[in-house]
Design a protein around this motif. Structure first.
Motif, PDB file in Angstrom:
ATOM      1  N   TYR A 245       5.137  18.975  -0.673  1.00  0.00           N
ATOM      2  CA  TYR A 245       4.309  17.771  -0.855  1.00  0.00           C
ATOM      3  C   TYR A 245       5.066  16.521  -0.404  1.00  0.00           C
ATOM      4  N   TRP A 249       3.712  14.015   2.353  1.00  0.00           N
ATOM      5  CA  TRP A 249       3.495  12.580   2.131  1.00  0.00           C
ATOM      6  C   TRP A 249       4.328  11.746   3.105  1.00  0.00           C
ATOM      7  N   LYS A 252       2.484  11.628   6.508  1.00  0.00           N
ATOM      8  CA  LYS A 252       1.030  11.448   6.542  1.00  0.00           C
ATOM      9  C   LYS A 252       0.609  10.448   7.610  1.00  0.00           C
ATOM     10  N   ASP A 480       8.890   7.753   0.750  1.00  0.00           N
ATOM     11  CA  ASP A 480       7.841   8.034  -0.195  1.00  0.00           C
ATOM     12  C   ASP A 480       7.379   6.676  -0.662  1.00  0.00           C
ATOM     13  N   LYS A 497       4.255  11.306  -8.763  1.00  0.00           N
ATOM     14  CA  LYS A 497       4.783  11.022  -7.443  1.00  0.00           C
ATOM     15  C   LYS A 497       5.570   9.715  -7.505  1.00  0.00           C
TER      16      LYS A 497
END
Length: 504
Positions: A245, A249, A252, A480, A497
């Motif tokens: 994940y 992310w 993206k 992130d 997150k």
């Protein structure tokens, strides 16, 4: 080691089936036509005579045989062009299964070519087999790199190269005159290549697809989790799911890369240059030339012509043993040291080989030094130059750019392979033994580049490697960002997150 870091039976079987069903055949078809070449050329002549009533012109025969040899790397180039669309749409495992159709079709055509009295089918089949090899040489390392835990990624990443060397050795053994390298056996020798594909087509469907592909590209966490649990042999795979994940992310905003967008994207500039340099170094370092010269070198050292093929088999065996050694030591020594040692040994052996070949008519023991140089060169290539570049493509790129990176790396690999096959005979005619000084210079240049630019990737996650390269590319990565939502996994565990943007 934690359960997630151990080699499980499922992971071992996936590696073996992928390697045997795909990479093995790449190696097998590299050398399968070497031993039976005189008998195949005789078949070309007889077939032509039956059709036309006149013998084949010598220059036309040379052209046909050159096409038979060179269509394989040309097919590999076209196969590499198919990597990006196939792995993105059909998955890694799905692409390997589709690829078996090329191999089985080519094997049937080559195996029946003598009965059908057509040599054109052999040349066509070499292109088809090349397409298979072009896909296999890129998709297998990608697939195995994505299913492996980070502490085993290097060792499992070398498995495809190990099977390539085993394929070369098996083709050399079966190609001995006393086995299938004769007038009656060569069609069977060519046709046997379909058997590993058949085995892979029947067994690989029972094993999981790449979890990274399922989660990041397909958005199917449930199937990705199930695949990971099978591969790791335990239910607790939350850490790896979370890492996927994070990778998803972090990229993206970039979307999926095509080969063209990869080439123009500043954030992956040094990764791309590194792959191109390593792939060019791998193929332009003279490995095909060394094998080409090997027979003559051994004959000059007093080996009987009838026994040269057995010496060639022994060289193939050394290749296998040293690649196996690379599998065993890559996780302890790291990638960089094997690359530097490999290209270093190749450059030294090329330089000494030039000297030995020039002096072997005046100094008697120089022919034995030539043999030592060939063996040292093969060792250098087997531990570093051959296997590690494919491992590095897997590790230096994230999920969105990896298929495009393998496509570019594959194109460079096969184009350089084709170029060496085309140019070396002219180089040898013009430069003689001094051809190896050119290869020496290429090995040195590649080693220097690796020393200054390529980082160590051992035991690092894809995200960690991406951060290292971001510094070199002088870009800010969206490591992130602050996100308010909570991601809940099917098992009920939740994690926030809690990520932030860092200027690297």
């Amino acid at each position: 080691l934690s359960p997630q870091q151990k080699m499980t039976l499922t992971l071992a079987l996936v590696s073996l089936i992928s390697g045997f069903g795909s990479s093995f055949q790449y190696g097998y078809n590299v050398s399968v036509i070497n031993s039976p070449a005189p008998y195949m050329q005789d078949f070309y002549n007889k077939t032509y005579f039956k059709r036309n009533g006149v013998a084949m012109d010598r220059s036309f025969q040379t052209l046909l045989w050159s096409l038979t040899v060179s269509m394989y790397p040309l097919g590999g180039f076209f196969g590499s062009l198919m990597v990006w669309p196939l792995v993105n749409n059909c998955g890694r495992k799905g692409t390997l299964l589709i690829n078996n159709l090329f191999s089985i079709a080519a094997a049937l055509l080559m195996g029946t070519s003598e009965l059908a009295e057509t040599f054109e089918v052999i040349i066509f089949s070499r292109i088809v087999m090349g397409i298979f090899a072009g896909l296999a040489s890129n998709v297998v390392p990608m697939f195995l790199g994505e299913v492996s835990p980070k502490n085993l990624r290097g060792a499992i990443g070398i498995v495809p190269q190990l099977f390539i060397t085993v394929g070369i050795l098996v083709a050399q053994i079966l190609g001995l005159n006393v086995i299938l390298g004769n007038a009656g056996g060569w069609p069977l020798l060519l046709g046997l290549t379909g058997i590993p594909s058949l085995i892979q087509a029947l067994t690989l469907p029972f094993f999981p697809e790449s979890p990274r592909y399922l989660l990041i590209q397909k958005g199917d966490e449930e199937r990705a989790r199930q695949a990971l649990q099978k591969l790791r042999g335990c239910n607790d795979v939350d850490d790896e799911i979370e890492e996927m994940y994070q990778e998803d992310w972090s990229e993206k905003e970039e979307g999926r890369f095509s080969a063209l967008s990869l080439c123009t994207f500043r954030g992956l500039r040094w990764q791309l240059i590194s792959i191109v340099v390593m792939m060019m170094g791998q193929q332009l370092s003279g490995v095909n030339a060394v094998f080409y010269y090997a027979d003559r070198i051994f004959q000059s050292a007093g080996v009987e012509s009838s026994n040269v093929q057995y010496v060639t088999v022994s060289i193939g065996a050394i290749n296998v043993v040293m690649t196996l050694l690379a599998v065993l030591i890559v996780e302890s020594l790291g990638r960089r040291i094997l690359l530097l040692a490999g290209f270093g040994l190749c450059s030294v052996s090329c330089a000494v080989l030039t000297l030995a070949l020039n002096l072997q008519t005046t100094v008697s023991w120089m022919s034995y030094l030539s043999i030592v140089c060939v063996v040292v060169y093969i060792i250098g290539h087997a531990i570093g130059a051959s296997p590690i570049p494919f491992v590095m493509i897997t590790e230096m790129f994230l999920q969105s750019s990896r298929p495009a990176a393998f496509m570019v790396g594959g194109l460079v690999h096969w184009l350089c392979n084709f170029t060496v096959g085309l140019v070396f005979l002219y180089m040898e005619a013009g430069l003689g033994p001094y051809s190896f000084l050119v290869f020496c210079a290429i090995c040195v240049a590649t080693a220097v580049y690796i020393f200054f630019i390529v980082p160590e990737t051992k035991n690092k996650t894809f995200i960690e490697i991406n951060r290292i390269m971001a510094k070199r590319n002088k870009v800010e990565i969206q490591e992130d960002r602050e996100l308010e939502d909570v991601h809940t996994v099917p098992g009920g565990q939740a994690w926030k997150k809690e990520f932030f943007s860092r200027d690297l």
